[in-house]
Design a protein around this motif. Structure first.
Motif, mmCIF file in Angstrom:
data_model
loop_
_atom_site.group_PDB
_atom_site.id
_atom_site.type_symbol
_atom_site.label_atom_id
_atom_site.label_comp_id
_atom_site.label_asym_id
_atom_site.label_seq_id
_atom_site.Cartn_x
_atom_site.Cartn_y
_atom_site.Cartn_z
ATOM 1 N N PRO A 236 4.977 1.181 1.548
ATOM 2 C CA PRO A 236 3.868 0.272 1.880
ATOM 3 C C PRO A 236 2.879 0.081 0.734
ATOM 4 C CG PRO A 236 4.275 1.777 3.691
ATOM 5 C CD PRO A 236 5.156 2.225 2.573
ATOM 6 N N THR A 237 2.596 1.155 -0.013
ATOM 7 C CA THR A 237 1.646 1.043 -1.125
ATOM 8 C C THR A 237 2.188 0.144 -2.234
ATOM 9 O OG1 THR A 237 2.561 3.117 -1.995
ATOM 10 C CG2 THR A 237 0.530 3.263 -0.709
ATOM 11 N N ASP A 238 3.528 0.136 -2.400
ATOM 12 C CA ASP A 238 4.139 -0.726 -3.417
ATOM 13 C C ASP A 238 3.930 -2.191 -3.067
ATOM 14 O OD1 ASP A 238 5.147 1.545 -4.729
ATOM 15 O OD2 ASP A 238 6.913 1.569 -3.432
ATOM 16 N N LYS A 239 4.075 -2.521 -1.798
ATOM 17 C CA LYS A 239 3.941 -3.901 -1.340
ATOM 18 C C LYS A 239 2.504 -4.390 -1.533
ATOM 19 C CE LYS A 239 5.725 -6.723 2.463
ATOM 20 N NZ LYS A 239 6.371 -6.681 3.800
ATOM 21 N N GLN A 240 1.545 -3.533 -1.198
ATOM 22 C CA GLN A 240 0.139 -3.911 -1.365
ATOM 23 C C GLN A 240 -0.203 -4.082 -2.844
ATOM 24 O OE1 GLN A 240 -2.661 -0.996 0.024
ATOM 25 N NE2 GLN A 240 -4.378 -2.431 0.053
ATOM 26 N N ARG A 241 0.289 -3.182 -3.682
ATOM 27 C CA ARG A 241 0.008 -3.277 -5.121
ATOM 28 C C ARG A 241 0.624 -4.540 -5.706
ATOM 29 N NH1 ARG A 241 2.472 0.213 -10.091
ATOM 30 N NH2 ARG A 241 0.874 -0.262 -11.645
#
Length: 518
Positions: A236-241
Motif C-alpha cells: 500500500p505504501t508503494d502505491k501512495q508514493r
C-alpha cells in the motif's frame, strides 16, 4: 482451504454468490465443485489464533484444533515464494524432500503459470504436538515454524472482453495506465500484454517490484516514475508514493482500488475510484464508486467529462461572438450619431435566447467519442485557458465579420430614408438570425463533422432552435411598441433567413475542406 480462509459462499439463490476476498472465494468454489462442504469442515475445527491476509506480509495463517487429526494444526497460504521460504520440506508423492531439492522445479512450475497470467498461491502446514509451544505469531508474522510445503494452486483471472478496447481508448486519449499489483512480475507482464499496456519493446526500466521501488531515492524514483508501466509485488505504501511522485511530475492521477489498503492512495489521488464491491473504507476514501466494476466505465466518464468541457467551450464561443458583435454595433451606432439600432428590450430578448436557451442547448449536446482522440489539457497555474487560440480567432474574426455586415446594412438603411420602424425590425431580425445560424457553427466547432451530424440525438438543441425562430417571429409580429418593431412580410422573412444562412453554409464548406485536408 476451508479453515484458513475468511470468505464465504451464499447458496440462497440458484447461482452461488461469493462473499469476501475474490481469490479465497475462488478456492471455496473449487472445493465445492469437488463436493466438499467447506462450512462443515470449518465449523468442526476451532480456530485458536489467526493472521489474516495482508499485502505487507503476503500470506495468511491460522492455528486450529483439528477435528480430523485431533491435534492443533498451523495452516499457511500466500505468495508461493514466501510460503516456500518459510518451509523446511516439501511433500511429494507421499514422501518429504528438502526444499533445496525441489525449489528449481517449483519455481519453473510457478513461472509457467504466471506467464499465463494466472494467480498462484502456495500452501503449507505444521502439525503441533501436545505440549508444543503454540506461539508462532510474533509482531504479526510467522515465528519459529517448521512448515511442510504442500503445493500450489493456479487461479485464472481472465481479462474482461471489453478491457483491451477501453485501455486502448485511454492510451489514444493521452492517458497513461500503470498497473500496480501484488502479483508476480511474470503474471503482471502477461496481464499488461493482454490489455495492451506492455509492449514488445518495453524493458526493465518499465517494470519494478515494490521492494525495488522502495529502495529508490526520491530523485531516482522521480526520474523513472513516468516510464513505469507495471509495479508488481507492491505494498500500500508503494502505491501512495507512486501517486505522490506522479503528482510532483505534474500529472493528474486517478487511482482505482477496492481494499482497505488502497485507501491512502485513493485519498492522495486527484480522483479516487473505488469498486462497487469494494470495502466501505475504500469507498469512503474515494471520490467516485464504479458500480459495475468495469474499466470501460472509467473511459466513458472521461468521454463525458471531456464532452462537457467542450460543450462549455462551444457556449463560450457562441456567447462571446454575440457580445463582440452587439457591443461594437451599439458603440459604432452611437459614434455615427444615429439612435441605437437595438433597443433595450430587444437586447433583453437577445440575452434571454442566447444566454439561457442557447446555453442549455449547447451544454446538453450528447457526448462525442471523438474527444477521446484529443490529448489531455494542462492543469494547474500554467494550465490551458478554457478559451483556446482557435476559439479567440473565431470569436473576434466572426464577430468582426458580423459587425461589418450589420454596419453595412445599417448604413444602407440610413442612406435611403433614415431608420424607419420597418428597417429597425428588419435589422433586429437579421441580427438574431445571424446568431441563430452561428449557433449551428458553434455546435460543430472543434469537430471534424457537419453541424447536421447527430441532430437526432440532440433533441434539446433542436427544441431551442425552433423556440428561437418561433419566439423571434412572435415578437416581431406582435411585439409592437414594447419591442419597437412592426410586422414583417413573408418575403422579408424569406430574405432574412436565406441571406443569414450563408453563415452556416460558409462554416460547412470550411469544415468540409478541413476534413479533406486531414
Amino acid at each position: 482451504i476451508s479453515v484458513n480462509s475468511t470468505a464465504f459462499l451464499d447458496f440462497s439463490e440458484e447461482k452461488i454468490k461469493t462473499l469476501g476476498n475474490p481469490t479465497e472465494a475462488a478456492l471455496l468454489l473449487w472445493l465445492n465443485s469437488q463436493h466438499q462442504n467447506y462450512l462443515e469442515i470449518r465449523e468442526n475445527d476451532r480456530i485458536l489464533d489467526q493472521l489474516t491476509f495482508s499485502t505487507e506480509r503476503k500470506y495468511m495463517a491460522t492455528v486450529v484444533q483439528s477435528s480430523l487429526l485431533g491435534k492443533r494444526v498451523l495452516y499457511v497460504k500466500g505468495a508461493p515464494e514466501i510460503v516456500l521460504a518459510n518451509s523446511n520440506r516439501v511433500a511429494i508423492d507421499g514422501t518429504y524432500k528438502p526444499v533445496e531439492e525441489c525449489k528449481a522445479g517449483i519455481e519453473k512450475q510457478l513461472l509457467d503459470y504466471q506467464n499465463q497470467a494466472m494467480r498462484t498461491l502456495g500452501f503449507a502446514y505444521q502439525i503441533l504436538e501436545d505440549g508444543q509451544d503454540a506461539t508462532f505469531f510474533v509482531n504479526g508474522r510467522l515465528h519459529k515454524t517448521d512448515l511442510t510445503y504442500l503445493g500450489i494452486v493456479a487461479i485464472s483471472d481472465p481479462v474482461r472482453a471489453d478491457v483491451p478496447a477501453a485501455v486502448q481508448s485511454c492510451l489514444d486519449a493521452g492517458i497513461d495506465i500503470k498497473i500496480v499489483t501484488g502479483d508476480t512480475p511474470g503474471t503482471a507482464k502477461e496481464i499488461g500484454r493482454q490489455i495492451g499496456t506492455w509492449k514488445t519493446g518495453d524493458t526493465e526500466r518499465n517494470i519494478i517490484t515494490g521492494p525495488g521501488f522502495e529502495a529508490l531515492t526520491d530523485e531516482e524514483a522521480l526520474d523513472r516514475v513516468l516510464d513505469l508501466k507495471i509495479m508488481c509485488r507492491a505494498r500500500p505504501t508503494d502505491k501512495q508514493r507512486l501517486v505522490q511522485l506522479l503528482q510532483q511530475k505534474g500529472a493528474v492521477v486517478a487511482v482505482t482500488g477496492d481494499g482497505t489498503n488502497d485507501a491512502p492512495a485513493l485519498k492522495a489521488a486527484q480522483v479516487g475510484l473505488s469498486m462497487g464491491d469494494g470495502t466501505s473504507v475504500a469507498k469512503e476514501a474515494s471520490d467516485i464508486t464504479i458500480i459495475d466494476n468495469s474499466f470501460s466505465s472509467i473511459t466513458r466518464a472521461v468521454m463525458w467529462g471531456r464532452s462537457l468541457y467542450r460543450n462549455i467551450q462551444k457556449f463560450l464561443l457562441f456567447q462571446l461572438t454575440i457580445n463582440v458583435a452587439a457591443c461594437l454595433i451599439v458603440l459604432l451606432g452611437s459614434l455615427l450619431g444615429t439612435e441605437s439600432p437595438l433597443t433595450i428590450t430587444q437586447m433583453l430578448w437577445v440575452n434571454l435566447i442566447m444566454d439561457t436557451f442557447a446555453a442549455g442547448a449547447l451544454a446538453s449536446l450528447p457526448p462525442n467519442e471523438q474527444v477521446m482522440k484529443d490529448k489531455p489539457r494542462r492543469s494547474g497555474k500554467d494550465g490551458d485557458f478554457i478559451i483556446t487560440r482557435p476559439m479567440a480567432y473565431n470569436i473576434f474574426g466572426v464577430g468582426l465579420a458580423f459587425v461589418i455586415v450589420l454596419m453595412g446594412l445599417l448604413l444602407r438603411f440610413h442612406a435611403q430614408d433614415g431608420l424607419t420602424p420597418h428597417d429597425l425590425s428588419w435589422f433586429f431580425s437579421f441580427f438574431v438570425m445571424l446568431q441563430f445560424w452561428n449557433m449551428f457553427n458553434a455546435k460543430a466547432f472543434m469537430e471534424d463533422r457537419s453541424a447536421f451530424a447527430n441532430l437526432k440525438e440532440s433533441k434539446s438543441f433542436l427544441m431551442v432552435a425552433l423556440l428561437i425562430i418561433a419566439g423571434q417571429y412572435l415578437i416581431v409580429t406582435f411585439g409592437g411598441e414594447m419591442f419597437s418593431v412592426v410586422p414583417l412580410s413573408w418575403k422579408d422573412w424569406g430574405t432574412i433567413i436565406g441571406s443569414t444562412s450563408l453563415v452556416l453554409w460558409i462554416g460547412e464548406i470550411g469544415r468540409l475542406i478541413e476534413r479533406w485536408r486531414k
